[in-house]
Design a protein around this motif. Structure first.
Motif, short mmCIF file in Angstrom:
data_model
loop_
_atom_site.label_atom_id
_atom_site.label_comp_id
_atom_site.label_asym_id
_atom_site.label_seq_id
_atom_site.Cartn_x
_atom_site.Cartn_y
_atom_site.Cartn_z
N LEU A 1 -6.69 -87.70 -24.75
CA LEU A 1 -6.52 -86.66 -23.74
C LEU A 1 -6.17 -85.35 -24.42
CD1 LEU A 1 -4.29 -88.66 -21.19
CD2 LEU A 1 -6.77 -88.33 -21.09
N GLY A 2 -6.93 -84.30 -24.15
CA GLY A 2 -6.60 -82.97 -24.66
C GLY A 2 -5.63 -82.29 -23.71
N LEU A 3 -4.37 -82.14 -24.15
CA LEU A 3 -3.31 -81.61 -23.28
C LEU A 3 -2.73 -80.33 -23.87
CD1 LEU A 3 -1.60 -85.03 -22.51
CD2 LEU A 3 -3.08 -83.71 -20.99
N THR A 4 -1.75 -79.76 -23.20
CA THR A 4 -1.18 -78.48 -23.60
C THR A 4 -0.61 -78.52 -25.00
OG1 THR A 4 -0.64 -78.01 -21.28
CG2 THR A 4 0.45 -76.69 -22.97
N ASP A 5 0.09 -79.59 -25.35
CA ASP A 5 0.74 -79.70 -26.66
C ASP A 5 -0.15 -80.35 -27.71
OD1 ASP A 5 3.04 -78.50 -25.70
OD2 ASP A 5 3.94 -80.40 -25.08
N GLY A 6 -1.42 -80.50 -27.42
CA GLY A 6 -2.34 -81.11 -28.37
C GLY A 6 -2.93 -82.40 -27.82
N ASN A 7 -3.65 -83.10 -28.66
CA ASN A 7 -4.30 -84.32 -28.23
C ASN A 7 -3.31 -85.48 -28.18
OD1 ASN A 7 -6.56 -82.79 -28.19
ND2 ASN A 7 -7.62 -83.85 -29.85
N ALA A 8 -3.48 -86.34 -27.19
CA ALA A 8 -2.63 -87.52 -27.03
C ALA A 8 -3.52 -88.75 -26.94
CB ALA A 8 -1.77 -87.39 -25.76
N PHE A 9 -3.19 -89.77 -27.73
CA PHE A 9 -3.95 -91.02 -27.75
C PHE A 9 -3.18 -92.08 -26.97
CE2 PHE A 9 -5.35 -88.55 -31.30
CZ PHE A 9 -6.71 -88.81 -31.40
N THR A 10 -3.88 -92.80 -26.11
CA THR A 10 -3.23 -93.83 -25.30
C THR A 10 -4.24 -94.90 -24.93
OG1 THR A 10 -1.77 -94.16 -23.38
CG2 THR A 10 -3.63 -92.65 -23.09
N LEU A 11 -3.84 -95.81 -24.06
CA LEU A 11 -4.71 -96.88 -23.58
C LEU A 11 -4.86 -96.79 -22.07
CD1 LEU A 11 -3.38 -100.00 -25.56
CD2 LEU A 11 -5.33 -98.54 -26.15
N TRP A 12 -6.04 -97.11 -21.63
CA TRP A 12 -6.34 -97.13 -20.18
C TRP A 12 -6.89 -98.49 -19.83
CZ3 TRP A 12 -11.61 -95.11 -18.22
CH2 TRP A 12 -11.73 -95.32 -16.85
N ILE B 1 -11.09 -74.81 -9.57
CA ILE B 1 -10.52 -75.26 -10.85
C ILE B 1 -9.73 -74.13 -11.49
CG2 ILE B 1 -11.15 -75.93 -13.21
CD1 ILE B 1 -13.41 -77.62 -11.97
N ASP B 2 -10.29 -72.93 -11.48
CA ASP B 2 -9.60 -71.79 -12.09
C ASP B 2 -8.26 -71.53 -11.41
OD1 ASP B 2 -9.80 -69.55 -14.03
OD2 ASP B 2 -9.70 -68.34 -12.20
N LYS B 3 -8.21 -71.75 -10.11
CA LYS B 3 -6.99 -71.45 -9.35
C LYS B 3 -5.92 -72.52 -9.50
CE LYS B 3 -5.46 -70.32 -4.65
NZ LYS B 3 -5.90 -70.10 -3.24
N HIS B 4 -6.33 -73.80 -9.55
CA HIS B 4 -5.35 -74.89 -9.46
C HIS B 4 -5.20 -75.73 -10.73
CE1 HIS B 4 -4.96 -74.17 -5.16
NE2 HIS B 4 -6.28 -74.23 -5.03
N TRP B 5 -6.07 -75.54 -11.71
CA TRP B 5 -6.09 -76.51 -12.81
C TRP B 5 -4.82 -76.47 -13.66
CZ3 TRP B 5 -8.75 -80.66 -12.98
CH2 TRP B 5 -8.84 -81.40 -14.15
N ASP B 6 -4.22 -75.31 -13.84
CA ASP B 6 -2.98 -75.25 -14.62
C ASP B 6 -1.92 -76.14 -14.01
OD1 ASP B 6 -4.03 -73.56 -16.49
OD2 ASP B 6 -3.13 -71.72 -15.67
N ASP B 7 -1.83 -76.16 -12.69
CA ASP B 7 -0.84 -77.01 -12.02
C ASP B 7 -1.15 -78.49 -12.24
OD1 ASP B 7 0.41 -74.74 -11.03
OD2 ASP B 7 -0.75 -74.76 -9.16
N VAL B 8 -2.45 -78.82 -12.23
CA VAL B 8 -2.86 -80.21 -12.47
C VAL B 8 -2.46 -80.65 -13.87
CG1 VAL B 8 -4.86 -81.72 -12.75
CG2 VAL B 8 -4.75 -80.17 -10.80
N VAL B 9 -2.76 -79.81 -14.86
CA VAL B 9 -2.43 -80.16 -16.25
C VAL B 9 -0.91 -80.22 -16.44
CG1 VAL B 9 -2.59 -79.42 -18.66
CG2 VAL B 9 -4.58 -79.23 -17.15
N ASP B 10 -0.19 -79.29 -15.83
CA ASP B 10 1.28 -79.30 -15.94
C ASP B 10 1.85 -80.61 -15.40
OD1 ASP B 10 1.31 -76.80 -17.06
OD2 ASP B 10 1.83 -75.74 -15.20
N ALA B 11 1.30 -81.10 -14.29
CA ALA B 11 1.79 -82.35 -13.71
C ALA B 11 1.58 -83.52 -14.66
CB ALA B 11 1.09 -82.61 -12.37
N ILE B 12 0.45 -83.52 -15.35
CA ILE B 12 0.19 -84.60 -16.31
C ILE B 12 1.04 -84.44 -17.55
CG2 ILE B 12 -1.58 -85.64 -17.79
CD1 ILE B 12 -3.61 -85.04 -15.60
#
Length: 429
Positions: free
Chosen positions: A10-21, A164-175
């Motif tokens: 997952l490409g996130l604000t603090d960099g890439n994060a590796f996990t399992l799904w 997406i432009d309007k709401h995506w920052d909030d979506v990423v912040d929640a994750i």
């Protein structure tokens, strides 16, 4: 790799994060979906080595009860490197949505939106679920390029980009808020790093350099033996193609199709044709005769004529082929009807549906009911019923049309009832 636990990036604000799904799996009557984490935390690691080290040394997480967990624990480090199509750049979504809606762009956006939506559901992130539930036009991305053709399509793509432009920052912040990185054993990390480096080195050694490739001939040269082998291979291929064509021509010529029906109980074979718009099955009085093997079906065809398909003028050709042993029962993809999992997918909502699977299943439900002179299926799937509206939207999603709203438990139960009726029409021979 264990097919039901998947490494992702997952490409996130603090960099890439590796996990399992762990995509949706079933335990008895219950269905689950999960990510590597514990309680309300989703674990993300800065590298694959840290992920590997954690998996091998931790048994306090939400995936340890998964039936494939022990398999994952025993994997080599390189097997936990996410596949290219399992790397999701959440930060790049607004830029992606601002590009032209090419098939590649749409496919990438669909993949990212889907994994984000799933994270929102699994982690119960109100901001994420509200973003998807409140903006049904995002579903247009799942249907490929056809919704984005012409002026109206471009306007729709622009509206999606605007959302997406309007709401995506909030979506990423929640994750971002639910991602945490637990401590891992440093020695285990070092071991995993060494394994990954060794695997990368071995892969490099397996790839020949251009200097190591020896050109042994030109395109115009060949030995007689090579020419003979090529001719033999071509002859074999042509023979196989001829056999396939003959079989295809046979079923097309008689106007009767072998079909496969997959239920929770078993997989069945039978035959069906159409006289005008009326479906005729290998069966009688509304009952469809089904068989668990090609051999059983062929033997029945050869020995019995007490069914309605025998009244079709071309069926005698099928019976003769079954009698002399030349009949081959090949089922094309468009004649395979798969029912397991659809009721659960309906309960999850139209975005989780395999549209082709649902469309085919509806076709068979209607055909079987018509064969029995029963109006119950057409009534249950009418446009005025909740299930009918759901099916219509799921098969032909339209961003200009109001999407059905959940919960979909009643629609799922209505679907189960229709499938139960179908199963009651099947008579195993």
């Amino acid at each position: 790799m264990a097919g039901d636990i998947v490494p992702i990036e997952l490409g996130l604000t603090d960099g890439n994060a590796f996990t399992l799904w762990a995509p949706r799996w079933r335990e008895g009557d219950d269905e689950w979906e999960a990510f590597l984490g514990l309680d309300e935390d989703l674990y993300g690691f800065p590298g694959v080595a840290e992920l590997v080290a954690f998996i091998r040394n931790n048994d306090d997480n939400d995936l340890v009860e998964h039936p494939a967990w022990e398999t994952v624990v025993g994997l080599k480090a390189e097997e936990l490197v996410p596949a290219e199509d399992k790397s999701y750049d959440l930060i790049g979504v607004p830029e992606l949505a601002s590009e032209d809606p090419t098939p590649e762009v749409i496919a990438e956006l669909e993949d990212v939106l889907e994994i984000v939506r799933i994270i929102g559901e699994v982690c119960e992130l109100a901001t994420v679920t509200k973003f998807f539930n409140g903006n049904p036009i995002l579903g247009a991305v799942t249907t490929g390029t056809r919704n984005f053709i012409g002026k109206e399509g471009q306007e729709l793509w622009g509206r999606i980009g605007g959302l997406i432009d309007k709401h995506w920052d909030d979506v990423v912040d929640a994750i971002d808020d639910v991602i945490s990185t637990p401590d891992v054993d440093a020695t285990a990390v070092t071991t995993a790093e060494a394994e990954l480096e060794a695997a990368a080195s071995a892969e490099d050694e397996d790839e020949p350099d251009d200097d190591d490739i020896e050109i042994v001939g030109t395109g115009t040269e060949s030995t007689p033996a090579d020419a003979d082998d090529t001719d033999d291979d071509d002859d074999d291929d042509e023979a196989d193609e001829d056999d396939d064509d003959l079989e295809d021509d046979f079923w097309a010529g008689v106007g009767i199709d072998p079909i496969r029906i997959v239920t929770d109980a078993a997989e069945y074979l039978t035959l069906r044709c159409y006289l005008g718009d009326d479906p005729i099955f290998l069966g009688r009085n509304g009952k469809i005769f089904v068989f668990t093997s090609e051999r059983a079906l062929t033997r029945f065809i050869a020995d019995h004529d007490d069914h309605e398909l025998s009244e079709v003028s071309t069926f005698e050709e099928v019976r003769v082929a079954a009698t002399d042993g030349s009949l081959e029962v090949d089922v094309f993809d468009e004649n395979v009807y798969v029912f397991p999992g659809l009721a659960a997918d309906i309960a999850d909502g139209p975005r989780r549906i395999d549209r082709k699977q649902l469309e085919l299943a509806v076709e068979l439900l209607n055909d079987a009911a018509d064969f029995a002179d029963d109006d119950s299926v057409s009534e249950a799937l009418g446009s005025t019923t909740p299930l009918g509206f759901f099916v219509s939207y799921a098969v032909n999603p339209d961003p200009k049309r109001l999407a059905p709203s959940g919960p979909f438990d009643n629609e799922s139960e209505a679907w189960r009832a229709l499938v139960h009726e179908l199963e009651g029409r099947l008579t195993k021979k």
